[in-house]
Design an enzyme around this catalytic site. Structure first.
Site, mmCIF file in Angstrom:
data_model
loop_
_atom_site.group_PDB
_atom_site.id
_atom_site.type_symbol
_atom_site.label_atom_id
_atom_site.label_comp_id
_atom_site.label_asym_id
_atom_site.label_seq_id
_atom_site.Cartn_x
_atom_site.Cartn_y
_atom_site.Cartn_z
ATOM 1 C CG ASN A 1 -1.860 -1.186 1.219
ATOM 2 O OD1 ASN A 1 -2.133 -1.760 0.167
ATOM 3 N ND2 ASN A 1 -2.347 -1.564 2.382
ATOM 4 C CB VAL A 2 1.108 4.077 -2.075
ATOM 5 C CG1 VAL A 2 1.895 3.092 -2.936
ATOM 6 C CG2 VAL A 2 -0.296 4.280 -2.652
ATOM 7 C CG HIS B 1 4.199 -1.184 -4.649
ATOM 8 N ND1 HIS B 1 3.062 -1.949 -4.658
ATOM 9 C CD2 HIS B 1 5.187 -1.981 -5.132
ATOM 10 C CE1 HIS B 1 3.359 -3.151 -5.125
ATOM 11 N NE2 HIS B 1 4.632 -3.200 -5.411
ATOM 12 C CB CYS C 1 11.896 16.375 -9.160
ATOM 13 S SG CYS C 1 12.584 16.896 -10.756
ATOM 14 N N GLY D 1 -4.519 -9.340 3.546
ATOM 15 C CA GLY D 1 -5.252 -8.468 2.624
ATOM 16 C C GLY D 1 -4.577 -8.231 1.297
ATOM 17 N N GLY E 1 -11.011 -14.154 -0.794
ATOM 18 C CA GLY E 1 -10.848 -14.503 -2.202
ATOM 19 C C GLY E 1 -9.492 -15.129 -2.479
HETATM 20 ZN ZN LIG Z 1 13.818 18.757 -10.197
#
Ligand SMILES: [Zn+2]
Length: 285
Positions: free
Chosen positions: A104-105, A121, A129, A220, A248
């Site tokens: 998860n993020v 992740h 950037c 999960g 599931g």
């Molecule tokens: Zn930059």
């Protein structure tokens, strides 16, 4: 068959292993109001998310992404941890955790108090950037996007996974995205997009933690993405037992020693049974 009681087999699994390598996925955060990508069969519920190649290669894709994110962030940025996050924090407090690796993020494990977390992740609350690697808070970027796109701020749309919103049918070419203030480069959420590789040092850190753990616990996640599945594969190859809590199918089903098809928070409920010494000792032994 779902029950209202914590899972006794899972409690036993956790009690009989000293150090757990835990992998969590979207199913942990659905109770916090963050939608999931996949259905119980592991298939996509919606159109696939934007790819790294499309985001970096096409300005209109970036405009559409950030316009939708502008809407989605309002709620995503304010999501709070639920009982699954709290239960996994409890696991760490009991000294049972080798590493909590999350797919998860949303940063909700850290918000719940967990310290030994690896964000495989990346994190959506940071903007990176792609030119000079400068990183800045997503919340500040939100204010900038709002200031540059006041008419878009009036819109609303249903939440989609990963801070996205189901906003469509607009002329996204009118959306203004500021460049990096330092080098003029392309700004991107500091998350691993589909089609993008997970940084090698993160994978190496997780593999080392798995190596030092005696068992693996999946909470999960369907492990459909290879970046998660490879750890189940490695655990099985090393002869380490694997348990999974997931509503599931998971891609690792043939490798599992224990499968619990119950909501995560309910299955892990024994971690809250009470905070009494007796119960903690039973699990922590
Ligand atoms: Zn930059």
């Amino acid at each position: 068959m779902p029950t209202e009681t914590p899972n006794a087999d899972l409690k036993h699994f956790i009690a009989e292993h000293r150090r757990l390598f835990v992998v969590t996925g979207a199913g942990c955060s659905t109770d916090s109001g963050i939608p999931d990508y996949r259905d119980a069969g592991g298939s996509w519920k919606r159109s696939q998310p934007v790819t790294y190649q499309a985001f970096m290669g096409d300005v209109l894709t970036r405009q559409r992404y950030w316009a939708r994110s502008l809407i989605g962030w309002r709620r995503f940025g304010h999501a709070t941890p639920n009982d699954t996050h709290h239960a996994l924090f409890r696991l760490e407090q009991l000294g049972k955790l080798q590493l909590l690796m999350t797919q998860n993020v949303d940063g909700l494990h850290q918000r719940a108090g967990s310290r030994d977390v690896l964000d495989m992740h990346g994190r959506l609350d940071t903007v990176r950037c792609m030119g000079c690697e400068h990183r800045s808070p997503r919340q500040a970027f939100q204010q900038l996007l709002l200031a540059l796109n006041p008419s878009w701020a009036q819109l609303d749309a249903a939440d989609a996974p990963d801070g996205d919103a189901d906003l469509d049918g607009h002329d996204f070419s009118t959306f203004t995205i500021p460049p990096c203030p330092h080098c003029g480069g392309i700004l991107k959420p500091d998350v691993v997009f589909f089609g993008e590789n997970v940084p090698r040092d993160r994978v190496a850190r997780a593999m080392q933690a798995l190596d030092e753990a005696d068992a693996m616990l999946v909470v999960g996640s369907s492990l459909m993405v290879f970046s998660g599945y490879r750890f189940a594969h490695a655990a099985a190859k090393a002869g380490k037992p694997i348990a999974a809590v997931n509503l599931g199918r998971t891609r690792a089903d043939p490798l599992l020693n224990l499968k619990v098809e119950q909501p995560c928070a309910e299955a892990l409920g024994f971690l809250f049974e009470n905070e009494s010494a007796a119960s903690a000792e039973e699990i922590a032994q």
